[in-house]
Write an enzyme that holds these catalytic residues in place. Structure first.
Site, short mmCIF file in Angstrom:
data_model
loop_
_atom_site.label_atom_id
_atom_site.label_comp_id
_atom_site.label_asym_id
_atom_site.label_seq_id
_atom_site.Cartn_x
_atom_site.Cartn_y
_atom_site.Cartn_z
N ARG A 81 31.54 -19.33 8.51
CA ARG A 81 31.46 -18.12 9.36
C ARG A 81 31.51 -18.42 10.85
O ARG A 81 30.88 -17.75 11.67
CB ARG A 81 30.19 -17.31 9.04
CG ARG A 81 30.12 -16.79 7.65
CD ARG A 81 31.27 -15.81 7.35
NE ARG A 81 31.01 -15.11 6.10
CZ ARG A 81 31.35 -15.57 4.90
NH1 ARG A 81 32.00 -16.72 4.78
NH2 ARG A 81 31.07 -14.87 3.82
N1 EPU Z 1 21.92 -12.43 -5.85
C1 EPU Z 1 20.72 -11.87 -6.21
N2 EPU Z 1 20.33 -10.69 -5.61
C2 EPU Z 1 21.10 -10.07 -4.69
C3 EPU Z 1 22.34 -10.64 -4.31
C4 EPU Z 1 22.72 -11.83 -4.91
O1 EPU Z 1 20.00 -12.41 -7.03
O2 EPU Z 1 20.69 -9.01 -4.20
C5 EPU Z 1 22.36 -13.67 -6.51
C6 EPU Z 1 23.57 -13.38 -7.40
O3 EPU Z 1 23.18 -12.92 -8.66
C7 EPU Z 1 24.25 -14.74 -7.46
C8 EPU Z 1 23.93 -15.36 -6.10
O4 EPU Z 1 22.83 -14.61 -5.57
O5 EPU Z 1 23.66 -15.54 -8.46
C9 EPU Z 1 25.14 -15.33 -5.15
O6 EPU Z 1 25.55 -13.99 -4.94
P1 EPU Z 1 27.06 -13.61 -4.48
O7 EPU Z 1 28.04 -14.20 -5.43
O8 EPU Z 1 27.09 -12.16 -4.25
O9 EPU Z 1 27.28 -14.42 -3.15
P2 EPU Z 1 26.51 -14.40 -1.76
O10 EPU Z 1 26.26 -15.81 -1.40
O11 EPU Z 1 25.35 -13.48 -1.78
C10 EPU Z 1 28.71 -14.62 -0.38
C11 EPU Z 1 29.18 -14.07 0.95
C12 EPU Z 1 29.85 -12.71 0.76
C13 EPU Z 1 30.98 -12.85 -0.25
C14 EPU Z 1 30.37 -13.35 -1.58
C15 EPU Z 1 31.40 -13.52 -2.69
C16 EPU Z 1 27.80 -14.68 2.87
C17 EPU Z 1 26.68 -14.28 3.75
N3 EPU Z 1 28.06 -13.87 1.83
O12 EPU Z 1 27.62 -13.79 -0.81
O13 EPU Z 1 30.41 -12.34 2.02
O14 EPU Z 1 31.63 -11.60 -0.47
O15 EPU Z 1 29.76 -14.64 -1.32
O16 EPU Z 1 32.40 -14.43 -2.34
O17 EPU Z 1 28.42 -15.71 3.11
C18 EPU Z 1 30.20 -11.17 4.07
O18 EPU Z 1 30.29 -12.25 4.64
O19 EPU Z 1 30.14 -10.08 4.72
C19 EPU Z 1 30.13 -11.13 2.61
C20 EPU Z 1 29.83 -10.03 1.96
#
Ligand code: EPU
Length: 292
Positions: free
Chosen positions: A170
């Site tokens: 990022r």
């Molecule tokens: N999880 C939870 N509770 C929640 C959200 C997530 O337990 O409320 C758990 C999920 O079940 C999963 C793990 O956390 O096991 C990871 O979740 P996710 O795959 O949604 O990935 P993330 O790390 O939360 C990142 C990026 C997103 C991107 C997704 C998918 C960042 C801050 N976030 O989210 O990017 O869409 O991966 O590739 O880097 C953004 O930057 O605006 C964004 C949305």
């Protein structure tokens, strides 16, 4: 003579910024400009910079929160067609900084050029995506970027080659005022395969994130690769509400602004999340969205 006098046709004073942002919140810009050519953009920036006006570039508005009191100085919006073109040359896609990232991705997929399809669903412009090295678990935009043209606050244009650019989580070294154009080097692939892959990504995203609400994507960066959403969830904050702002039940790193919410509601909720996660889990969260 007022510094604006030459630019009256492209500058508006007190323009509300809320309609230009995904949150649809916040106050006006003191000056709001929509230049019509690269040259006009450069002249405007030189003049405003010489006057000591703060200058900000507004991309697709999907990663910012504008404070209720608004923004002093000049906000520039690259809405004119000359900033948003997309063309394909061999396995390269060249896009204006004001082009929608989604249009660049669909152009690449249609032309059978693979790489960017994992970014499907990321809103905003090419310039905004490069500025913050937008991405997800499937990769980020920086890894496909071959060249960029930027413009400084002094109104000078520079080309940056792949070797000169640094991309991290990022974050990118492209921190000049404007990213005018970017060139992506992609891989030839079967368009049907690419379309399928893009659709799968889209379905995963739709299932795990609150698309189509008043939100601005993830609020916080993932600290050391741990999902900030998971941490906020573990701190028991899903559904927590201040005024019209609420932590999403679907993914805890999203804040939903209900009708009637203010930017102040969102800011107070951000502070509440930070202090709860620090108290309960000992992790300091850093915002990913820009606060103006
Ligand atoms: N999880 C939870 N509770 C929640 C959200 C997530 O337990 O409320 C758990 C999920 O079940 C999963 C793990 O956390 O096991 C990871 O979740 P996710 O795959 O949604 O990935 P993330 O790390 O939360 C990142 C990026 C997103 C991107 C997704 C998918 C960042 C801050 N976030 O989210 O990017 O869409 O991966 O590739 O880097 C953004 O930057 O605006 C964004 C949305």
């Amino acid at each position: 003579m007022n510094w604006l006098s030459e630019f009256e046709s492209i500058v508006r004073q007190g323009e509300p910024l809320a309609p230009y942002t995904w949150f649809r919140l916040g106050g006006p810009a003191q000056y709001f400009a929509e230049p019509e050519s690269h040259q006009q953009l450069a002249e405007l920036v030189r003049r405003a910079h010489a006057e000591g006006e703060p200058i900000r570039l507004l991309g697709g508005g999907s990663n910012i929160l504008v404070r209720d009191e608004g923004v002093p100085g000049l906000v520039i919006h690259l809405s004119a067609p000359c900033f948003g073109g997309i063309r394909v040359q061999g396995r390269h896609v060249i896009a204006g900084g004001g082009a929608k990232l989604g249009h660049v991705i669909s152009t690449a997929v249609r032309e059978g050029l693979g790489g960017l399809e994992s970014l499907v669903g990321i809103p905003g412009t090419v310039g905004g995506a490069l500025h913050g090295n937008a991405g997800g678990r499937g990769g980020d935009i920086g890894q496909w970027t071959y060249r960029a043209t930027v413009m400084t606050v002094e109104g000078e244009f520079h080309d940056r080659s792949r070797e000169e650019m640094i991309f991290a989580y990022r974050k990118s070294s492209l921190d000049e005022l404007v990213i005018l154009e970017a060139e992506f080097q992609l891989e030839h692939e079967d368009p049907q395969e690419l379309t399928k892959r893009m659709q799968t990504q889209w379905i995963i995203k739709k299932a795990s994130q609150p698309l189509g609400h008043q939100n601005a994507g993830c609020i916080f960066k993932n600290p050391r690769g741990i999902s900030a959403g998971m941490l906020i969830d573990q701190a028991g904050l899903k559904g927590t509400r201040i005024g019209g702002a609420e932590v999403s039940e679907r993914h805890a790193n999203f804040i939903i602004a209900e009708p009637g919410a203010t930017a102040q509601d969102v800011l107070r909720l951000i502070e509440l999340i930070r202090s709860r996660v620090a108290d309960r889990l000992g992790v300091e969260l850093e915002t990913e969205i820009e606060i103006w």
